[in-house]
Design a protein around this motif. Sequence first.
Motif, mmCIF file in Angstrom:
data_model
loop_
_atom_site.group_PDB
_atom_site.id
_atom_site.type_symbol
_atom_site.label_atom_id
_atom_site.label_comp_id
_atom_site.label_asym_id
_atom_site.label_seq_id
_atom_site.Cartn_x
_atom_site.Cartn_y
_atom_site.Cartn_z
ATOM 1 N N PRO A 40 0.821 -1.222 0.000
ATOM 2 C CA PRO A 40 0.000 0.000 0.000
ATOM 3 C C PRO A 40 0.851 1.266 0.000
ATOM 4 C CG PRO A 40 -0.757 -1.521 1.689
ATOM 5 C CD PRO A 40 0.453 -2.126 1.098
ATOM 6 N N LEU A 41 1.983 1.218 0.726
ATOM 7 C CA LEU A 41 2.845 2.420 0.762
ATOM 8 C C LEU A 41 3.389 2.738 -0.622
ATOM 9 C CD1 LEU A 41 4.825 2.155 4.103
ATOM 10 C CD2 LEU A 41 3.242 3.934 3.406
ATOM 11 N N ILE A 42 3.812 1.674 -1.331
ATOM 12 C CA ILE A 42 4.349 1.894 -2.681
ATOM 13 C C ILE A 42 3.245 2.476 -3.576
ATOM 14 C CG2 ILE A 42 5.196 0.701 -4.750
ATOM 15 C CD1 ILE A 42 6.715 -1.171 -2.836
ATOM 16 N N ARG A 43 2.024 1.905 -3.425
ATOM 17 C CA ARG A 43 0.902 2.424 -4.225
ATOM 18 C C ARG A 43 0.677 3.906 -3.946
ATOM 19 N NH1 ARG A 43 -3.311 -2.024 -3.988
ATOM 20 N NH2 ARG A 43 -2.756 -3.317 -5.751
ATOM 21 N N LYS A 66 2.813 6.055 -2.779
ATOM 22 C CA LYS A 66 3.930 6.853 -3.316
ATOM 23 C C LYS A 66 3.694 7.101 -4.814
ATOM 24 C CE LYS A 66 8.704 6.188 -4.519
ATOM 25 N NZ LYS A 66 8.694 5.351 -5.671
ATOM 26 N N GLU A 67 3.306 6.016 -5.510
ATOM 27 C CA GLU A 67 3.063 6.173 -6.954
ATOM 28 C C GLU A 67 1.921 7.157 -7.211
ATOM 29 O OE1 GLU A 67 4.532 1.681 -8.176
ATOM 30 O OE2 GLU A 67 2.401 2.132 -8.036
ATOM 31 N N ALA A 68 0.900 7.048 -6.323
ATOM 32 C CA ALA A 68 -0.257 7.941 -6.498
ATOM 33 C C ALA A 68 0.163 9.397 -6.320
ATOM 34 C CB ALA A 68 -1.348 7.579 -5.495
ATOM 35 N N THR A 69 0.971 9.671 -5.263
ATOM 36 C CA THR A 69 1.367 11.072 -5.024
ATOM 37 C C THR A 69 2.267 11.567 -6.155
ATOM 38 O OG1 THR A 69 3.077 10.230 -3.577
ATOM 39 C CG2 THR A 69 1.155 11.148 -2.514
ATOM 40 N N GLU A 70 3.077 10.661 -6.711
ATOM 41 C CA GLU A 70 3.916 11.076 -7.845
ATOM 42 C C GLU A 70 3.039 11.471 -9.033
ATOM 43 O OE1 GLU A 70 7.927 8.489 -6.836
ATOM 44 O OE2 GLU A 70 6.546 7.787 -8.384
ATOM 45 N N LYS A 71 1.993 10.655 -9.235
ATOM 46 C CA LYS A 71 1.062 10.973 -10.330
ATOM 47 C C LYS A 71 0.426 12.338 -10.101
ATOM 48 C CE LYS A 71 -1.951 7.851 -12.320
ATOM 49 N NZ LYS A 71 -2.929 6.757 -12.212
ATOM 50 N N LEU A 72 0.039 12.566 -8.818
ATOM 51 C CA LEU A 72 -0.597 13.847 -8.491
ATOM 52 C C LEU A 72 0.346 15.006 -8.782
ATOM 53 C CD1 LEU A 72 -2.455 13.219 -5.104
ATOM 54 C CD2 LEU A 72 -3.363 13.221 -7.407
ATOM 55 N N SER A 73 1.627 14.822 -8.382
ATOM 56 C CA SER A 73 2.566 15.936 -8.569
ATOM 57 C C SER A 73 2.850 16.184 -10.046
ATOM 58 C CB SER A 73 3.866 15.688 -7.796
ATOM 59 O OG SER A 73 4.634 14.749 -8.479
ATOM 60 N N ASP A 122 -7.216 1.746 9.753
ATOM 61 C CA ASP A 122 -6.073 2.126 10.588
ATOM 62 C C ASP A 122 -5.387 3.363 9.996
ATOM 63 O OD1 ASP A 122 -5.126 1.040 8.352
ATOM 64 O OD2 ASP A 122 -3.893 -0.520 9.271
ATOM 65 N N GLU A 123 -4.228 3.716 10.581
ATOM 66 C CA GLU A 123 -3.536 4.940 10.153
ATOM 67 C C GLU A 123 -3.213 4.887 8.651
ATOM 68 O OE1 GLU A 123 -2.874 3.259 12.792
ATOM 69 O OE2 GLU A 123 -2.696 4.599 14.513
ATOM 70 N N LEU A 124 -2.781 3.692 8.207
ATOM 71 C CA LEU A 124 -2.413 3.551 6.794
ATOM 72 C C LEU A 124 -3.637 3.752 5.903
ATOM 73 C CD1 LEU A 124 0.435 2.950 5.986
ATOM 74 C CD2 LEU A 124 -0.197 0.579 5.574
ATOM 75 N N GLY A 125 -4.755 3.178 6.357
ATOM 76 C CA GLY A 125 -6.007 3.316 5.620
ATOM 77 C C GLY A 125 -6.433 4.776 5.541
ATOM 78 N N GLU A 126 -6.241 5.489 6.683
ATOM 79 C CA GLU A 126 -6.621 6.912 6.698
ATOM 80 C C GLU A 126 -5.766 7.712 5.730
ATOM 81 O OE1 GLU A 126 -6.654 8.591 10.615
ATOM 82 O OE2 GLU A 126 -8.158 7.146 11.267
ATOM 83 N N LEU A 127 -4.463 7.380 5.734
ATOM 84 C CA LEU A 127 -3.548 8.092 4.827
ATOM 85 C C LEU A 127 -3.966 7.855 3.378
ATOM 86 C CD1 LEU A 127 -0.955 9.697 4.405
ATOM 87 C CD2 LEU A 127 0.312 7.561 4.435
ATOM 88 N N SER A 128 -4.246 6.565 3.083
ATOM 89 C CA SER A 128 -4.646 6.234 1.722
ATOM 90 C C SER A 128 -5.941 6.961 1.353
ATOM 91 C CB SER A 128 -4.808 4.714 1.622
ATOM 92 O OG SER A 128 -5.475 4.385 0.475
ATOM 93 N N GLY A 129 -6.889 6.994 2.313
ATOM 94 C CA GLY A 129 -8.156 7.693 2.086
ATOM 95 C C GLY A 129 -7.926 9.177 1.827
ATOM 96 N N SER A 130 -6.985 9.778 2.601
ATOM 97 C CA SER A 130 -6.719 11.216 2.426
ATOM 98 C C SER A 130 -6.131 11.491 1.048
ATOM 99 C CB SER A 130 -5.725 11.716 3.473
ATOM 100 O OG SER A 130 -6.193 11.437 4.733
ATOM 101 N N ILE A 131 -5.217 10.613 0.609
ATOM 102 C CA ILE A 131 -4.617 10.818 -0.713
ATOM 103 C C ILE A 131 -5.692 10.711 -1.791
ATOM 104 C CG2 ILE A 131 -2.984 9.871 -2.401
ATOM 105 C CD1 ILE A 131 -1.208 9.100 -0.063
#
Length: 410
Positions: free
Chosen positions: A143-146, A148-155, A169-178
């Motif tokens: 999920p972290l790699i995904r 990272k790829e997503a934020t790169e796409k955004l940038s 959990d925290e990771l899920g929240e981060l993914s949801g925020s992205i």
Amino acid sequence: MATGSNHRDVLIEYYSDTTMKHIVLMEQDGEREVIITDNQSNIIQSSKENIGVLEKYIPTGTDINLNTDKILASDWEGLPYIISAHPYKVDSGQSGYILMFQSTRSIEQLVGKLNLYFGLAGVTSMVALLLIYATLSKFLTRPLIRMKEATEKLSEGNFNVSLPFIGNDELGELSGSIQKLANDLERLKTERNEFLASIAHELGTPLTYLIGYTKVAMRPGVNEKDRKHYLSIIAEESDRMKELVKNLLDLARMDENTFTVSKEYFKVRPFFDDIFQLVGPSFNMKKLGLELICEEDIEIHADPLRLEQIILNLLDNALKYSTEKSIVEVKVSKTGDMSVISVTDFGIGIPSEEIEFIFENLYRVEKSRSRTSGGSGIGLAIVKELVEAHDGTIEVESSLGRGSTFTIMI
Ligand code: ADP
């Protein structure tokens, strides 16, 4: 060592042939052997009939002078026995050694078993580690790699991102925020494009009229009456353009916080009377009633020019989105130091899923709805900025087909 020194103590205490026989008897069936010698290394008693290999371990010569318990051979890997010697000397003068022989076979078996267990434990740990690694990589790394790829796409400006739901959990929240960020950016991009298209349209239409009517008005032979008519259309369209550009500039300035609010106390009635006079003709044209409900002597603490802008925008929307022959109510009351101003109409209302967006810059519910009513999605964004510049709040209650109430606390 412990058993040997025990035997030696017993032998010193009860030195006799019988005691020696008992000692030998005790060791006969086990993994151990015992040999009792005199001080000349002659065997007095032995637990093994044929001592064979044991014989060479019986101390002779210099070893004979041993006066403390000692391990004579401890190499359990190389020798068949671990051997300890325990010297004894009794009061009647006899002396010698009790020699204990511990077979190393059982130790080897034990070590063999232990090796097997350790091996098994090692393999199990490896398997467990691999499982943990696989699980972690599934639930953490991947999920972290995904992301990272997503934020790169955004940038890179590509907001078309789709991250799977991975829990709460925290990771899920981060993914949801992205994901939310990506959706918001995507929506903003669309809104911006639509807004630019709408601005181009809004400015383009009057410009076409301006150019067209100017050319017509310039034609030789146009009579004075027609020329005046054309010029009045030109003036009207120019006003519309000016208003639109003014609104856009207002919004840009508010976004940058480069305007100030200077609050003062003023009476509600005269303030609203002036506003109602201003908007009265448009309301009359649509046969809309306009009512002010407030106590006579209420005072508001705000910037009158900015508040006028707020109320004009809200009334403009109430007018645009009201059905003919209904009424629009403005209520003013006080709670503590705050003034509560609400504008209620009984018009078409706002779909509940759109309500959270209507205050955003350039947001319009159903683009066609606003275009026919002349809106460009700027009014409420300006209202919100102005209310917040007063440290106030604005809320809306609306139901589709029944009408809307915008309430300001200022
Ligand atoms: P616009 O200039 O398009 O009216 P606003 O920012 O003033 O833009 O309003 C945003 C959107 O909210 C509008 O497109 C309109 O659909 C909706 N809206 C605002 N006020 C009302 C109202 N009183 N009744 C129904 N819809 C409204």
